[in-house]
Design an enzyme around this catalytic site. Structure first.
Site: not given
Lengths: 165, 165, 165, 165, 165, 165, 165, 165, 165, 165
Positions: F106, F109, F132
């Protein structure tokens, strides 16, 4: 190469860990005896490249060839035939793809850069077909040169025309 | 190869669609004139494999070489230098990886099967280093053989020892 | 590099076909004018490597820098700012991975062969952290050498220690 | 780095599990002695980056260099030569590709972002050819800077022009 | 961002060439008007990240939302609804994998380095399940800091426990 | 979490088999004591996510931090410093890529779907540069919600502007 | 779904740019008429999933079915049969692999997470063999649920026992 | 399935070698007792597919469920909770990708061939969102059929609408 | 197959977009004439599989064979020889790998499942070598069977023994 | 094949290390007895290719077949049924993909080169559907030929028409 009775082969890394156990035994015996592939090749009447391929599990020897090899390396022939005898066939092809080692990568780069050019020239000289990598003999020669020695690498493979049916 | 004024090069498929436009023009002019790479090579004093590499955008010619090539092919030299002149450098390497074409795959298979053996023999003969694919000359020769002609493929590359520092 | 009014950039092949249209226009104008990156860099007060990165769509210029660049190349500044102005940001990273071109592959090989060694030395000298590739300046210098000129490639990057929290 | 007689190297994870057994022994001896690569390099008259590369199985030492190294690390020289002596050649290239470790990834990112720019500048300064990664010396220097120290990473490699034939 | 009537979007490169045509039109209109995602978001009562996702074809708007957006951008609403109306659904996910652009790669690196740690902490706090990326709101905030401004990136996603049956 | 003296960690599967041996020992001690990352974090004055990253071999602790950790877990401190002391540096990045575990997927994704949108908003708010992932703090918070609790995941990372040179 | 005479299908992005031209025409006609797959399915006496598969070039219709479809969509039947008639066969399988779109990824995740469990249960219930995906009917049903509607996805496939010979 | 006191599980091959040790113990105990997943499921009041997923390390049981399972299999419950108790969470997803086993490949082929069609139908019936694979129940039923029995595979998953913000 | 003057070939999708332009013309002419590969094969005295391979750009015809083919298809022979004449050689191998189309995947699955078994049986019957795919004739036959017709697919390839040298 | 009491199977390399332990035992017993697959096949009334597939863990035998096999090989039947009895199901598919071994690669090349042609001919002869690789019998026959013996490889698979619903 000097004999080194302490020579050992670490099988925790590539390519040894992906090869049959016999490969490490062969490399280890060769190092302990301080023999080159050229010397082994002469002793068993084979080219050094073919011998090296056999060590890496990429070629198949007859039982007689294994016996000769056992003698050169001071190896029990029963054991070598037990490992690589008539029941054994090479599982050819050693990774990674693409190769990461610079020596092997350069050969691969030859395919990347000159592959299509070689294909075109082979077609022009021979017609539709391929250069066999099965009926093919591979040689490495050292060509001294004042600007730096050169490697002469030769593939001598049968041309196979495409069947039509 | 007979001249064919209707010869065309389809650029919708590999490798042409991935090459500079000049490549298709070169291949098309060559086909219309019915010239082989060997003939072109002789005319511009270069090996046929190098010429084929140039056609595939894998080698760099000088402006003078482009002028000679233009003459052989009946090509406008301005246009060829406009495409492949001093501002142009090859983007070398033509895919796919691994190759799917059987001619090129066989070369790749040579790397898969004999790569480690060649590496080992090169190390034994030359020490720690590589065979250069940059300072390397590649030749294809036809070797007649009653059992079927053979392709003699030679890589003649400089040995480069590894720096230590 | 001599100016060549016929110079053209073929956008049917890598990397040009994967770059913004402005890239081809920049390369083409540069070739027609016969300018080097070094000359352009001096004219707009930037390093040649940075200028080349900008041409490949890998760096971002201010509108003022684009104006200077337009002047050097004899380019309409409106058009260049329309393409690469403040609304545009680089989409960084140009393939393929691994690189197939031998020049770029050698850099990649440097990472493959010396990457872990460099990591270990950086850790010893600086502690846990990285060398920034964002706050990093890259230079190429030609170092004449009787045995063959050498390329001096320098990365000057800020060390960034890992945060703890 | 302080000596730590309890220091151990876990070989169940990358990159150690993919390296020759000798690598873990070297790293372990170094940690127990509390030596840096710089100190070892000075003791055997080699650059620290080259020493680190040797530890990672990416460089080849002579038997004399292995003897010096054995002394510095308090190691049996027979054993080290048995592992990495004249029968041993590096299998260069340590994965994964692309690198996942941020330190090494940044170097890889340098290739992704600046690779084509570096290629173009090298071509402009030297012509058609490459920067050798074989005849190449690599250095890491710490450059103090009030805004944060900087890593100065240098590749000093021979330019190799492409052969024509 | 200043309005720029000449602003154009080059669709020959990633990610634009992989997006619906409507995306380029939206980006182009935004650049010509000199609007930020924040301004557009305020005008149509949505978060700037969601608006940007919509521009990249990664979110779905209602017809009413498209009408509001058309007004802000000075766009024909018929045309926008014709492109992205009720018959259109996002094809989510924009490559390459792994990302090559450094901004996006850093997010990916977060997954590589902290993914397992986040998984373990989520399990400890919530039990067996996941953080939804569907019922999830994403925000970017600028956090001024004298040592350098910071990006505050927040994912606010519903916890979904695994079903048992 | 209740203490469980029988708790064991199977190291035959991912990710444990790819981690340093110390990782399994840490996870096992934690399970036997029944401690959460939050409890350990409080005891050694660190965030729970950072502690979990340390357990997975993705962060580096000082010797003092290892001593504190040893106390909390009832671990021999000599042994922990022997494993993860000053000679040890994380090999960051845990696969597979793309992740197969739904919790980690997830997050991935999120990069696939919102990566470009986040990049665009970061550019608008900060200019050309990155967030960063080195100077970055990561937090997980449980946000109770009558419709189902929510995971609040925060990345607080420094903005780094691209160098120009 | 309301009819929308302005509805258009952008074929510059996945999956449309990888589908036969007929696919875009079908999707466009459907959107302009405001028809659902369910309505079209009822009109031509086929399940809505099969109709959608046909639109995506993943199923083959008879000429009669194409004629019925033409009527429903107000399409020239000659043209549809010219595109997808008896000379046309589906080229099945639409990428990318793994899927990036969250809807399709969830199905893929079902294979990753439950694939081996399903295999084991199928073997226990049926013996050595597979569930056919050729003689297989796929249905989607909406199952209202106060906690949130549910998708009922059914694969009804013939069991095929492995041949022995 | 008949009990077989000699039944053993070879853990040298996929998928067992990639699973927690507990998996092999569970499979082995099940085989020795001659129990089916259906019988075990009935005994612990769970569906057979969920039980199989648990055996493959793809689902998480409570301590009570582990105790019930221990009883059915004649297993020490301390040991099972020591392996898979509250400190353990599944690492979900079992490769390879794409699957090579024909049973699992057919499910994957269902995604390749019908994935976009299913996505389109789900969108039409439910709007923008996904079918959850977390809140999803999976069943396998044997449907006798004179032409050959059929496998009825059902996914019953909650629809999750995309958040807007 | 009935002639269909409206038959067209969509070249926007695989495999047509990856084939030479001549391929689409051939497929289109064949569809308009309503000819099968079997009929064409008989007319030009070649097997139907070879003819199909030629259409897909995977085989090379002589000019005479192209002339015969032109007659059968009512095609200008000049044009066909211009496209596929003596200057043209196939670029063999059509992706994707692994195949996604179920028909082709099944052949690939045969290699995955039976490849090692076939290798072992070939070695036992013939010794160390391969079955040539160059000197190989491929046939498809329909074998009526009351339980469902069967496809009889035959590869008749020369055995090539490995060279030794 | 002569019996060889010393014959052993090295399980450190592919494919043996990826197979169930029973595979190595079977291969080893076969080699010690000097039996061919053809002889074993005759003894247990099965085709040699199927027997080889069983040895490689790619086929499933009944307990009776395992008993027959035990007798032929002089193997304890309890042990063989313990390993490969009714609780065991093949995990089909042996890598790598693409194959590197030349024997197996040639089969793969057949798919690459002739896959689309075979698909087209199957469609013409049978309609929309596939050749089953589940209800498929595979044979290898030696066909003597004065120009070199030929391998006759036959796949005899059921045609499965696509369902419509």
């Amino acid at each position: 190469m000097d004999p080194n009775p302490n020579a050992s082969i670490s099988t925790s890394n590539a390519p040894y860990r992906d090869l049959p156990v016999a490969s490490s035994l062969l490399f280890s015996a060769k190092a302990k005896k301080g023999l080159t592939f050229e010397q082994i090749g002469k002793a068993i009447d084979k080219d050094e490249v073919w011998v090296a391929a056999l060590f890496y599990g990429q070629a198949k020897a007859t039982d007689d060839e294994l016996r000769s090899l056992s003698k050169v390396l001071g190896f029990g022939e029963e054991s070598l035939i037990g490992d690589l005898g008539s029941h054994w066939y090479p599982n050819r092809g050693i990774g990674p793809i693409p190769p990461t080692d610079p020596v092997i990568y350069r050969l691969f780069e030859g395919v990347l850069v000159y592959g299509h050019a070689l294909k075109a020239v082979i077609h022009e000289k021979f017609g539709d077909g391929i250069m066999s990598m099965i009926d093919c003999k591979v040689h490495v020669e050292k060509k001294p040169d004042p600007k730096g020695d050169r490697v002469l690498l030769t593939f001598d493979g049968k041309f196979l025309p495409y069947a039509k049916w």
